[in-house]
Design an enzyme around this catalytic site. Structure first.
Site, PDB file in Angstrom:
ATOM      1  N   CYS A  30      32.277  38.649  38.283  1.00  0.00           N
ATOM      2  CA  CYS A  30      33.159  37.755  37.546  1.00  0.00           C
ATOM      3  C   CYS A  30      34.362  37.346  38.391  1.00  0.00           C
ATOM      4  O   CYS A  30      35.051  38.214  38.879  1.00  0.00           O
ATOM      5  CB  CYS A  30      33.645  38.448  36.280  1.00  0.00           C
ATOM      6  N   PRO A  31      34.686  36.080  38.584  1.00  0.00           N
ATOM      7  CA  PRO A  31      34.023  34.941  37.961  1.00  0.00           C
ATOM      8  C   PRO A  31      32.936  34.322  38.835  1.00  0.00           C
ATOM      9  O   PRO A  31      32.557  33.175  38.581  1.00  0.00           O
ATOM     10  CB  PRO A  31      35.180  33.968  37.799  1.00  0.00           C
TER      11      PRO A  31
END
Ligand SMILES: Cc1cc2nc3c(=O)[nH]c(=O)nc-3n(C[C@H](O)[C@H](O)[C@H](O)COP(=O)(O)OP(=O)(O)OC[C@H]3O[C@@H](n4cnc5c(N)ncnc54)[C@H](O)[C@@H]3O)c2cc1C
Lengths: 408, 81
Positions: B17-18
């Site tokens: 993430c991200p």
């Protein structure tokens, strides 16, 4: 004579040049090593202050200094942009026709925030990513703003300083409340991420705050274009947002010289080993900071900490330590929440950020850092950073950790 | 003239993430309506993030397959300006 060439005299390049000069002082004086730094100009900008200029009305000139005054006198500085980097021939060519051969190359050319990458963005928005003087245009606009829709929108990822759109939204809220016109202003944050901040633990802290302050957060927003005449932002999936004032985080790309020299990927990010910081397929060229394709925050803290690891790897080659040093991915980005409170987004490659309480102390730490930045660039305050951030470099061969020489 | 539908494979394995969602945006930017994006990810959060993305943007998740050591998410682009 061993030649170390550094390209880019921003945060990472300046730290690296000064740290190397300090470590290799005697060798440089004996003519065994040279440290050459190539920069675009003799200006050094403290970029985090762009937010203070844009949203607190600080004067932009305060945050620009002469690079030549920030450098150890043992560093040879050429304020002339690099035109081409030839990794195969181990050579850097500058705009003025200078050709610099190297034994070790360190690339620290940063990232370029480029509004022209999104149709209509340049004409339709203001931003605090393209320098303090452009940031000052935001303050000018804000002073005369008496009500309407203010949209903070991320136009592309990755971008410098991941917390900066959030900080802008919170500081806008504070600004309008202090002027007593908050109820006449609608503030919206358009973010490409699934939540207000990509790291869940941080989102959990700030999402209730957004709600309490009445700031709307639109997630999964991917900007397509802006119509500056109609004052509308469009997303790729066809959503539209009207605005009276648009503060955009422009799309970013690598520096022109990286794209021209075909050293980077299609967006100009340099493929770099996230631990050793060597450029892919090379053992004599490294890259640090915003210029790399390493998937962590593009931040000054990272550029600084990576400069320490890259310096160790260059020293290891020159001094023959027989070690390769590895960066642990430490990030530590402050996020201002308005009204003198802040949090720090702190993590490593192995440890995601943890939830934390906003505090005044953290906001004071942020502003203290901006005051010591110029002094820190000399490399004389490394011990303070080590105290706060811990050891960020480790040797791979199980050998001893080399500690950089203390300030002299 | 209609453009042939294309299949865009995005390898986000190893990034967290991200990372996967960032890679998905880049593919979406290049894609046209009718195209299929195949996202390969090791981040477990990619499953729910991509589903939420599809709901929000009006695109369709065709399948989510747990492969050996990674997840394969197949998306059909239904909406694009
Ligand atoms: C609004 C804002 C807020 C921020 N807040 C924070 C914060 O709170 N904390 C934090 O850690 N970071 C923050 N940052 C990010 C931080 O400023 C950058 O990540 C950091 O400066 C990166 O360092 P760098 O050395 O990689 O790149 P830079 O410091 O950008 O330096 C790159 C240098 O390379 C030079 N260059 C480019 N092309 C050439 C060429 N062809 N030849 C020679 N030189 C070249 C450029 O002129 C520049 O001097 C913020 C940034 C912004 C915009």
């Amino acid at each position: 004579m061993k030649h170390v060439v550094i390209v880019g005299s921003g945060t990472g390049g300046t730290f690296a040049a000064n740290l190397l000069a300090k470590q290799l002082r005697s060798r440089i004086k004996r003519g065994e090593v040279s440290i050459e730094l190539v920069g675009e100009s003799d200006e050094h900008v403290f970029q985090p202050a762009n937010l203070d200029v844009a949203l607190k009305g600080k004067r932009p000139e305060r945050y620009v200094k002469r690079e030549s005054r920030l450098l150890n006198p043992l560093v040879k500085f050429y304020p002339e942009a690099a035109e081409k980097i030839d990794l195969g021939d181990r050579r850097v060519y500058t705009k003025t026709g200078r050709s610099l051969g190297y034994d070790y190359l360190l690339v620290a050319t940063g990232a370029v925030a480029d509004p022209s990458m999104t149709p209509g963005l340049e004409e339709g928005s203001l931003n605090f990513h393209t320098g303090p003087f452009n940031a000052a245009r935001i303050w000018e606009k804000l002073k005369g703003f008496s009500g309407g829709r203010v949209v903070v929108a991320v136009a592309g990822v990755p971008y410098k300083c991941p917390p900066s759109p959030n900080e802008a939204a919170f500081l806008l809220d504070e600004h309008f409340r202090k002027r007593g016109i908050r109820e006449r202003v609608e503030i919206k944050l358009l973010t490409p991420y699934p939540r207000a901040y990509p790291a869940e633990a941080i989102s959990e802290v700030i999402e209730p705050l957004y709600e309490r302050l009445g700031i709307e957060v639109v997630t999964f927003f991917s900007m397509d274009s802006v119509d500056p005449k109609k004052k509308v932002v469009y997303s790729l999936d066809g959503e539209e947002y009207e605005y009276d004032l648009l503060l955009a985080i422009p799309p970013h790309r690598g520096a022109d010289v990286i794209i021209r020299s075909e050293v980077g990927d299609e967006e100009g990010w340099i493929p770099t080993d996230k631990h050793t910081l060597f450029i892919k397929d090379y053992d004599d060229a490294l890259a640090i900071g915003d210029a790399t394709n390493i998937p962590i925050s593009k931040s000054g803290v990272v550029a600084h900490l990576e400069s320490g690891v890259a310096v160790l790897n260059i020293l290891s080659g020159i001094e023959g330590y027989g070690e390769v040093f590895r960066y642990n991915g430490r990030i530590n980005c402050p996020m201002e929440l308005g009204y003198g409170r802040a949090i720090f987004v702190s993590a490593t490659y192995d440890k995601p950020p943890e939830p934390q309480k906003p505090s005044r102390i953290k906001a004071i730490m942020k502003s203290t850092f901006s005051r010591i930045y110029w002094k820190a660039l000399s490399g004389d305050l490394e011990w303070i950073f080590k105290l706060f951030l811990g050891e960020c470099a480790s040797p791979t061969n199980g050998g001893k950790t080399v500690t950089l020489a203390p300030a002299r | 003239m209609t453009q042939a539908e294309q299949r865009i494979v995005v390898d986000s394995r190893g990034s967290f993430c991200p990372g996967p969602i960032t890679d998905l945006y880049k593919a979406y930017r290049r894609a046209n309506v009718g195209d299929v994006i195949e996202l390969l990810a090791t981040d477990p959060a990619a499953k729910s993030d991509v589903q939420a993305w599809a709901r929000k943007t009006g695109n369709e998740v065709l399948e989510i397959v747990d492969e050996q050591g990674y997840i394969r998410i197949v998306i059909k682009v239904l909406r694009k300006r």
